[in-house]
Scaffold this motif. Structure first.
Motif, PDB file in Angstrom:
ATOM      1  N   ARG A   1       0.691  -1.364  -0.086  1.00  0.00           N
ATOM      2  CA  ARG A   1       0.184  -0.158   0.099  1.00  0.00           C
ATOM      3  C   ARG A   1       0.902   1.245   0.203  1.00  0.00           C
ATOM      4  O   ARG A   1       0.784   2.137  -0.769  1.00  0.00           O
ATOM      5  CB  ARG A   1      -1.003   0.013   1.159  1.00  0.00           C
ATOM      6  N   ASN A   2       1.917   1.096   0.635  1.00  0.00           N
ATOM      7  CA  ASN A   2       2.788   2.455   0.674  1.00  0.00           C
ATOM      8  C   ASN A   2       3.396   2.620  -0.598  1.00  0.00           C
ATOM      9  O   ASN A   2       3.595   3.661  -1.171  1.00  0.00           O
ATOM     10  CB  ASN A   2       3.944   2.008   1.979  1.00  0.00           C
TER      11      ASN A   2
ATOM     12  N   TYR B   1      12.222   3.519   3.393  1.00  0.00           N
ATOM     13  CA  TYR B   1      12.117   4.179   4.864  1.00  0.00           C
ATOM     14  C   TYR B   1      11.574   5.717   4.479  1.00  0.00           C
ATOM     15  O   TYR B   1      12.156   6.609   4.830  1.00  0.00           O
ATOM     16  CB  TYR B   1      13.549   4.402   5.358  1.00  0.00           C
ATOM     17  N   ALA B   2      10.434   5.562   3.730  1.00  0.00           N
ATOM     18  CA  ALA B   2       9.977   6.865   3.347  1.00  0.00           C
ATOM     19  C   ALA B   2       9.416   7.590   4.632  1.00  0.00           C
ATOM     20  O   ALA B   2       9.126   8.887   4.741  1.00  0.00           O
ATOM     21  CB  ALA B   2       8.770   6.579   2.374  1.00  0.00           C
ATOM     22  N   THR B   3       8.922   6.777   5.739  1.00  0.00           N
ATOM     23  CA  THR B   3       8.333   7.388   6.936  1.00  0.00           C
ATOM     24  C   THR B   3       9.509   7.217   7.923  1.00  0.00           C
ATOM     25  O   THR B   3      10.146   6.230   8.057  1.00  0.00           O
ATOM     26  CB  THR B   3       6.942   6.368   7.345  1.00  0.00           C
ATOM     27  N   ARG B   4       9.535   8.068   8.694  1.00  0.00           N
ATOM     28  CA  ARG B   4      10.591   8.357   9.909  1.00  0.00           C
ATOM     29  C   ARG B   4       9.912   7.643  10.909  1.00  0.00           C
ATOM     30  O   ARG B   4       9.093   7.971  11.569  1.00  0.00           O
ATOM     31  CB  ARG B   4      10.979   9.585  10.217  1.00  0.00           C
TER      32      ARG B   4
ATOM     33  N   ARG C   1      15.699   6.046  11.635  1.00  0.00           N
ATOM     34  CA  ARG C   1      15.058   7.542  11.250  1.00  0.00           C
ATOM     35  C   ARG C   1      16.158   8.219  10.915  1.00  0.00           C
ATOM     36  O   ARG C   1      16.055   9.129   9.881  1.00  0.00           O
ATOM     37  CB  ARG C   1      14.667   8.017  12.805  1.00  0.00           C
ATOM     38  N   LEU C   2      17.572   8.093  11.262  1.00  0.00           N
ATOM     39  CA  LEU C   2      18.733   8.931  10.468  1.00  0.00           C
ATOM     40  C   LEU C   2      18.975   8.416   9.126  1.00  0.00           C
ATOM     41  O   LEU C   2      18.768   9.432   8.054  1.00  0.00           O
ATOM     42  CB  LEU C   2      19.966   8.597  11.098  1.00  0.00           C
ATOM     43  N   LEU C   3      18.572   7.023   8.845  1.00  0.00           N
ATOM     44  CA  LEU C   3      18.706   6.686   7.519  1.00  0.00           C
ATOM     45  C   LEU C   3      17.409   7.103   6.520  1.00  0.00           C
ATOM     46  O   LEU C   3      17.774   7.518   5.357  1.00  0.00           O
ATOM     47  CB  LEU C   3      18.619   5.278   7.520  1.00  0.00           C
ATOM     48  N   SER C   4      16.558   7.432   7.167  1.00  0.00           N
ATOM     49  CA  SER C   4      15.221   7.690   6.623  1.00  0.00           C
ATOM     50  C   SER C   4      15.529   9.228   6.314  1.00  0.00           C
ATOM     51  O   SER C   4      15.216   9.575   4.977  1.00  0.00           O
ATOM     52  CB  SER C   4      14.006   7.769   7.528  1.00  0.00           C
ATOM     53  N   SER C   5      16.090  10.010   7.064  1.00  0.00           N
ATOM     54  CA  SER C   5      16.235  11.466   6.782  1.00  0.00           C
ATOM     55  C   SER C   5      16.983  11.773   5.700  1.00  0.00           C
ATOM     56  O   SER C   5      16.890  12.615   4.783  1.00  0.00           O
ATOM     57  CB  SER C   5      16.838  12.242   7.994  1.00  0.00           C
ATOM     58  N   ILE C   6      18.142  10.913   5.648  1.00  0.00           N
ATOM     59  CA  ILE C   6      19.230  10.945   4.763  1.00  0.00           C
ATOM     60  C   ILE C   6      18.765  10.733   3.443  1.00  0.00           C
ATOM     61  O   ILE C   6      19.128  11.243   2.268  1.00  0.00           O
ATOM     62  CB  ILE C   6      20.413  10.204   4.983  1.00  0.00           C
TER      63      ILE C   6
END
Length: 375
Positions: free
Chosen positions: A24-25, A284-287, A294-299
């Motif tokens: 779905r994502n 990792y579109a969502t933190r 979450r760091l990987l998601s932000s980067i």
């Protein structure tokens, strides 16, 4: 990237509740933009052409200045720290994902002890002046590694275009044969391998003949399987196949094998950075999750932060090189550099091993979303 074909990936719609959520994502986040058809492309025409299909041309931006300009080595050095080293380091980004790390901890010997043993081995060989062993290992493994990455990306296109799993082994053989033939065409210009072959009286011509035989065999059978496809190969897949077969072109016209190798690798580096960034951006579109995830998601989702990270990684290694020279122990940086490359080769054989069910489920759906499948 490992070359095993993606046709064996389970349909995420039949893989349980967690994969229903992932699908779905994907269909939401990766929906086709209005007026833009992404079907058959890994991401989009612009993305694929820039970072995959046409990336081998980027090597010319390094080779030509070095050959034509007295200060051209500055371009070589800049590409080393801004592209090459971030590419090698990016393998470790897989450890930042919570799901990945939990799995890696069930195989500590492979994912944690293995890299340490490689570092110890490189250090022992370098300190005992067995440099040729390290250099030869890097050269040979490099040919295999790059060929398998090309075959791996080609398998993504094959999956998106509903190709047959039976094509995969012939595609791998074709790419390895062609690339090996070009890399060993002038192996006499690479003393670490050539001198040792002469020392043991090994017929050097036999290596080239062997690679050529693999190339011819692979291409004949590969083209035959393509001919029997239900639907003909479309432009995105065909263009990447041609690009992959031409990736090692610098070995045909650049006399310095070190420069030829680096020029070839520029395309490979860009492809790898592109596929890893795309995977992480989608996955990792969502933190959420741990701090490191979450760091990987932000980067992965913020391009300025991604570019800053790549530059920072290069800067750290540049300072490490300068510091080791200033301290009078340049060999320490050589050991670090060689170990980084070999660990990258080694880890890629694990994290992209699609024969592993965990890899198929944790990576596959994000690289072949339904919105990009040819119908």
């Amino acid at each position: 990237m490992k070359a095993t074909d993606l046709m064996g990936i389970e349909n995420p719609l039949s893989a349980g509740a967690s994969f229903l959520r992932q699908d779905r994502n994907l269909t939401t986040d990766q929906a086709l933009a209005p007026g833009q058809n992404k079907r058959g492309w890994v991401e989009s025409p612009l993305f694929d052409l820039s970072l995959f299909t046409l990336s081998p041309l980027a090597g010319l931006l390094v080779i030509v200045p070095v050959l034509a300009w007295p200060r051209g080595m500055r371009v070589f050095i800049a590409a080393t720290y801004l592209i090459a080293i971030p590419h090698y380091v990016s393998s470790f980004s897989f450890y930042l994902g919570d799901e990945n790390l939990a799995y890696y901890r069930t195989r500590r010997l492979a994912f944690f002890v293995g890299p340490v043993l490689i570092f110890i081995g490189v250090m022992a060989l370098r300190l005992t002046k067995m440099d040729a062993a390290v250099q030869s290992g890097l050269y040979v493994w490099n040919v295999f590694h790059v060929s398998m990455q090309s075959a791996g990306i080609l398998s993504i296109y094959r999956r998106l275009h509903a190709g047959s799993l039976s094509e995969s082994r012939f595609a791998r053989a074709s790419l390895l044969g062609v690339n090996g033939s070009l890399a060993f065409l002038h192996i006499d210009r690479f003393p670490p391998i050539y001198q040792n072959l002469l020392r043991i009286h090994f017929p050097v011509w036999a290596m080239e003949a062997g690679f050529l035989a693999v190339a011819v065999f692979g291409l004949v059978f590969y083209l035959d399987t393509l001919r029997r496809r239900a639907k003909p190969m479309r432009a995105p897949e065909l263009a990447f196949l041609v690009s992959s077969l031409l990736l090692f072109h610098p070995y045909l016209w650049v006399r310095d094998l070190d420069l030829a190798t680096f020029g070839m690798l520029i395309g490979h580096f860009l492809q790898y950075l592109g596929i890893v960034w795309l995977l992480n951006r989608r996955k990792y579109a969502t933190r959420e999750g741990s701090e490191h995830q979450r760091l990987l998601s932000s980067i992965s989702t913020k391009t300025p932060l991604l570019l800053f990270t790549l530059v920072s990684v290069g800067a750290v290694f540049y300072l490490a090189q300068k510091s080791s020279a200033w301290l009078g122990v340049p060999i320490s940086y050589v050991i670090l550099w060689n170990s980084l490359a070999l660990v990258h080769f080694y880890l890629d054989g694990l994290v992209w091993a699609f024969k592993n069910p965990f890899v198929r489920k944790s990576i596959g759906p994000y690289l072949t979303p339904q919105s990009h499948m040819v119908v």
